[in-house]
Scaffold this active site. Structure first.
Site, PDB file in Angstrom:
ATOM      1  N   CYS A 385       0.837  -1.201   0.000  1.00  0.00           N
ATOM      2  CA  CYS A 385       0.000   0.000   0.000  1.00  0.00           C
ATOM      3  C   CYS A 385       0.878   1.259   0.000  1.00  0.00           C
ATOM      4  O   CYS A 385       1.385   1.636  -1.045  1.00  0.00           O
ATOM      5  CB  CYS A 385      -0.980  -0.034   1.167  1.00  0.00           C
ATOM      6  N   HIS A 514      -3.489  -4.737   0.348  1.00  0.00           N
ATOM      7  CA  HIS A 514      -2.882  -5.328   1.547  1.00  0.00           C
ATOM      8  C   HIS A 514      -2.947  -6.853   1.476  1.00  0.00           C
ATOM      9  O   HIS A 514      -3.854  -7.465   2.030  1.00  0.00           O
ATOM     10  CB  HIS A 514      -3.624  -4.854   2.796  1.00  0.00           C
ATOM     11  N   GLU A 516      -1.348  -8.897   3.051  1.00  0.00           N
ATOM     12  CA  GLU A 516      -1.123  -9.509   4.369  1.00  0.00           C
ATOM     13  C   GLU A 516      -2.416  -9.978   5.036  1.00  0.00           C
ATOM     14  O   GLU A 516      -2.364 -10.816   5.934  1.00  0.00           O
ATOM     15  CB  GLU A 516      -0.362  -8.552   5.298  1.00  0.00           C
TER      16      GLU A 516
HETATM   17  N1  GLN Z   1      -1.737   6.725   3.081  1.00  0.00           N
HETATM   18  C1  GLN Z   1      -1.853   6.041   1.833  1.00  0.00           C
HETATM   19  C2  GLN Z   1      -3.225   6.244   1.222  1.00  0.00           C
HETATM   20  O1  GLN Z   1      -4.158   6.569   1.907  1.00  0.00           O
HETATM   21  C3  GLN Z   1      -1.573   4.564   2.006  1.00  0.00           C
HETATM   22  C4  GLN Z   1      -2.564   3.886   2.880  1.00  0.00           C
HETATM   23  C5  GLN Z   1      -2.100   2.553   3.432  1.00  0.00           C
HETATM   24  O2  GLN Z   1      -0.918   2.264   3.449  1.00  0.00           O
HETATM   25  N2  GLN Z   1      -3.033   1.751   3.918  1.00  0.00           N
HETATM   26  O3  GLN Z   1      -3.392   6.078   0.032  1.00  0.00           O
END
Ligand code: GLN
Length: 540
Positions: A385, A514, A516
């Protein structure tokens, strides 16, 4: 058979592993042939965990339907291999919001709405609704916090009311803690006795006590607890610290937890099947080679990092074990690289690095430096992400030869917003609608056949869980693609870039989602598996 409910409550102190205990009970009963569902109740007034700082409260776990929940849902999924959604997660905030909404809709027929019984009734309604949707024969409901906390009262009241209405279907497990003060060297049961008394004062008696401790509980302690708490000795079980959380349930089974719970419920096991789990546990214990993975993050300022990054850690574990390696996870605080770039050298000692998810500017310049370093030094890199956005920024700075490439989250005025605010997010942010409004939950992606990701998934169409507001800016797609950044996965409906890969590198992959959240102990996530493979290869 009427559905059965097991309430899991904590005594003495928090963080003793109620989540893993609840997940283990779920898995044990499932292995004996019953359909189960796990529910987590959190006492806070927040509607969900999405607005809570992960460094203090642990990871925000995201379900297929986009629920932003407590990390325990991750334990439930990893143990029972069943997806958790909104129904599996209840907070005080949700309960009050629903009751107040119904009151405004005249659904209480002119009656006054009371904290008791209307709030506990709504808690019961939610638990039963989850049971129905899952058709679960046994539903395990974990209460966050510890008995004696004021905020737990209405949830205990709900459980008591349900027990009163359905005495044969409702059971209570107390997960307690037995300290051994170092000066005495002797295990103490008094705090547990007090916890039972406190539970009694809410009209509830535990049917089982799981004794968390650094060691097994002795027979004499079991006798004491048994007498003082009017509970058969066999229902008081040891839950000592174990090598891996996945051994907890095997330990429980040593004391026949499943059999004893089923007997109390008047049920007979349909089967017992934990063979795969036992083989897996044995394998993990006998591993001797090591693989070192650095996590370059910033949420390291409170207690342990374990809670904050639990799904990432578990995914590394699953994949490393798969390759017969023991993971050595090293925490690397990205902020220090910003003033001390020479510290980046420590990355040479890593077999691979991960830049996990995160929000806000702090520490991100250091992460970009780490991504750049990993690219140049050919260290396997996996960006999750935010880690994908960081990798994209690092590439853009190299390719466009300008330091001002950035994400609009990190620098609102950047001249080269290679990561930009998603169109639908602009209005939400302006109006301060933050809670539950990110791009959340499962979204499809189509993979490029000639990519590391396709090699990993061995499929062209995948689905993964998201939680973000910013995205790869397609205006920069051509120039980045022409210069060594492979676009390996794209959302087919919205043309959003979901996966980037470095062409001239052994394994450097960034994913906007994600992965994970979908790794399982016996079925590691394909991308983690390939990342670990690359890390182990680098060792040689
Ligand atoms: N802050 C980034 C976004 O909102 C990544 C978010 C995250 O890593 N879950 O796009």
């Amino acid at each position: 058979m009427p559905p059965k409910y097991i309430f899991v409550v904590g005594g003495v102190m928090s963080s003793v592993g109620k989540g893993v205990a609840s997940a283990s009970i779920g898995k044990i009963l499932q292995s004996r042939g019953f359909t189960v569902a796990n529910i987590k109740c959190d006492m806070y007034v927040n509607i969900d965990a999405g607005t809570i700082r992960p460094a203090e409260h642990g990871e925000v776990f995201v379900g297929e339907d986009g629920v932003e929940a407590d990390q325990d849902l991750g334990n439930y999924e990893r143990f029972t291999n069943q997806d958790c959604v909104r129904d599996n997660y209840i907070t005080t905030g949700q309960v009050y919001q629903e009751v107040i909404k119904r009151e405004r809709n005249l659904e209480y027929g002119g009656e006054d709405v009371e904290v008791v019984p209307d709030i506990p009734n709504e808690i019961i309604r939610r638990i039963k609704s989850c049971q129905k949707k899952n058709k679960s024969e046994i539903t395990i409901v974990e209460f966050g916090g510890t008995v004696g906390e004021y905020q737990l009262l209405l949830f205990l009241e709900a459980a008591r009311m349900l027990k009163w209405k359905e005495p044969k279907n409702v059971f209570f497990v107390l997960v307690s803690y037995l300290p051994t003060p170092s000066l005495l060297g002797e295990q103490k049961s008094k705090p547990t006795q007090y916890a039972v008394r406190t539970l009694n004062s809410a009209g509830i008696s535990p049917d089982f006590i799981l004794c968390r401790a650094d060691r097994p509980v002795s027979d004499s302690i079991k006798n004491t607890i048994s007498t003082v708490c009017s509970l058969d000795k066999e229902r008081i079980m040891s839950a000592p610290d174990v090598y891996s959380i996945y051994d907890v349930l095997l330990n429980f089974e040593k004391e026949n937890l499943g059999g004893i719970i089923l007997k109390a419920m008047g049920l007979k096991a349909k089967q017992t099947d934990l063979k795969d789990w036992r083989t897996f546990s044995e394998k993990v214990k006998n591993i001797n080679k090591e693989v070192t993975i650095g996590i370059v993050g910033k949420y390291f300022n409170f207690k342990s990092c374990r809670d904050t990054y639990i799904s990432v850690i578990e995914s590394i574990n699953h994949a490393a074990w798969w390759h017969n390696a023991k993971p050595n996870i090293v925490w690397l605080d990205s902020e220090k690289y910003e003033n001390h770039p020479e510290e980046l050298k420590e990355l040479d000692k890593m077999d691979g690095i991960i830049v996990p998810g995160g929000f806000g500017k702090r520490g991100t310049e250091g992460m970009i430096m780490a991504a750049d370093y990993a690219f140049r030094k050919k260290i396997p890199y996996f960006g999750l992400c935010l880690g994908m956005q960081i990798m994209t920024i690092a590439f853009a700075r190299m390719i466009l030869k300008t330091e001002d490439a950035n994400s609009t989250e990190l620098d609102a005025k950047t001249k080269n917003p290679v990561i930009s605010t998603m169109a639908e997010q602009k209005k939400l942010l302006k109006e301060k609608h933050y809670g539950g409004t990110m791009r959340l939950g499962a979204c499809p992606a189509k993979l490029e056949k000639k990519s590391l990701s396709f090699e990993a998934y061995k499929a062209e169409n995948i689905s993964e869980r998201h939680r973000h507001r910013y995205e790869f800016n397609n205006d920069y797609r051509d120039v980045l693609e022409r210069n060594g950044l492979r676009i390996a996965g794209v959302n087919p409906e919205r043309n959003l870039v979901e996966i980037v890969e470095a062409e001239d590198h052994p394994w450097m992959v960034g994913v906007q989602f994600h992965p994970e959240f979908k790794s399982r102990p016996l079925a590691p996530h394909p991308l983690f598996k390939e990342f670990l493979r690359a890390a182990i290869k680098k060792q040689k």
